[in-house]
Design a protein around this motif. Sequence first.
Motif, PDB file in Angstrom:
ATOM      1  N   GLU A 145       0.839  -1.200   0.000  1.00  0.00           N
ATOM      2  CA  GLU A 145       0.000   0.000   0.000  1.00  0.00           C
ATOM      3  C   GLU A 145       0.876   1.253   0.000  1.00  0.00           C
ATOM      4  O   GLU A 145       0.611   2.209  -0.739  1.00  0.00           O
ATOM      5  N   VAL A 146       1.916   1.244   0.832  1.00  0.00           N
ATOM      6  CA  VAL A 146       2.840   2.383   0.882  1.00  0.00           C
ATOM      7  C   VAL A 146       3.531   2.551  -0.477  1.00  0.00           C
ATOM      8  O   VAL A 146       3.655   3.667  -0.990  1.00  0.00           O
ATOM      9  N   ALA A 147       3.968   1.445  -1.063  1.00  0.00           N
ATOM     10  CA  ALA A 147       4.625   1.516  -2.374  1.00  0.00           C
ATOM     11  C   ALA A 147       3.691   2.112  -3.428  1.00  0.00           C
ATOM     12  O   ALA A 147       4.113   2.918  -4.264  1.00  0.00           O
ATOM     13  N   ALA A 148       2.412   1.728  -3.383  1.00  0.00           N
ATOM     14  CA  ALA A 148       1.439   2.261  -4.348  1.00  0.00           C
ATOM     15  C   ALA A 148       1.264   3.770  -4.165  1.00  0.00           C
ATOM     16  O   ALA A 148       1.202   4.523  -5.152  1.00  0.00           O
ATOM     17  N   ILE A 149       1.199   4.213  -2.910  1.00  0.00           N
ATOM     18  CA  ILE A 149       1.089   5.655  -2.642  1.00  0.00           C
ATOM     19  C   ILE A 149       2.326   6.364  -3.184  1.00  0.00           C
ATOM     20  O   ILE A 149       2.224   7.409  -3.839  1.00  0.00           O
ATOM     21  N   ALA A 150       3.487   5.785  -2.911  1.00  0.00           N
ATOM     22  CA  ALA A 150       4.750   6.389  -3.358  1.00  0.00           C
ATOM     23  C   ALA A 150       4.794   6.513  -4.880  1.00  0.00           C
ATOM     24  O   ALA A 150       5.211   7.548  -5.419  1.00  0.00           O
TER      25      ALA A 150
END
Length: 184
Positions: A137-142
Amino acid sequence: MKHAKTAFSVLFLLVLGGFLFVWIQREMEFREELEQRPLPSGLHPIVEEKTDELVRQAEAAGINILITDGFRSVEEQNGLHAQGRGSQGSIVTHARGGESYHNYGLAIDFALRLKNGEVVWDTERDGNGNGKRDWFEVAAIAKELGFTWGGDWRHFKDYPHLQMSFGLSISELQQGYRPEDVMD
């Protein structure tokens, strides 16, 4: 008429030669100036701004992250590169000093921070309970913010790593090019 064409051709070649001489001279001066540029000493302002936004958006999604690394000096990079090779520990990077986007202030690393303050690198964890792995999820936001994620790399998965290259290769950065050169 034939002499006029010959004279024109000679004049054209002289002008073209002069233009090329000036262009080559300026190009050499530009390359020399690039090579003398110092390395940055911190995160690029846009990377810093997007990092802060990443932390905010992850928190809004119920995921607390810690930025574990940002800018690294060449010496720090060489120390990390030695890890698992000549010094104790496991290999954490394949990049020597000057070969990492961290050395140019264009990369960060992150980890998950639990409610008790513990920091984990658990890519399977679903701490916010939404059925999705927090790390991804963090990677997608990034990625929405313009970062490239090391977890998408083919040969060496670097899950904590996020970078913004601004279209510049490591080779170009080593030559002295900086994001400002491609953003103008």
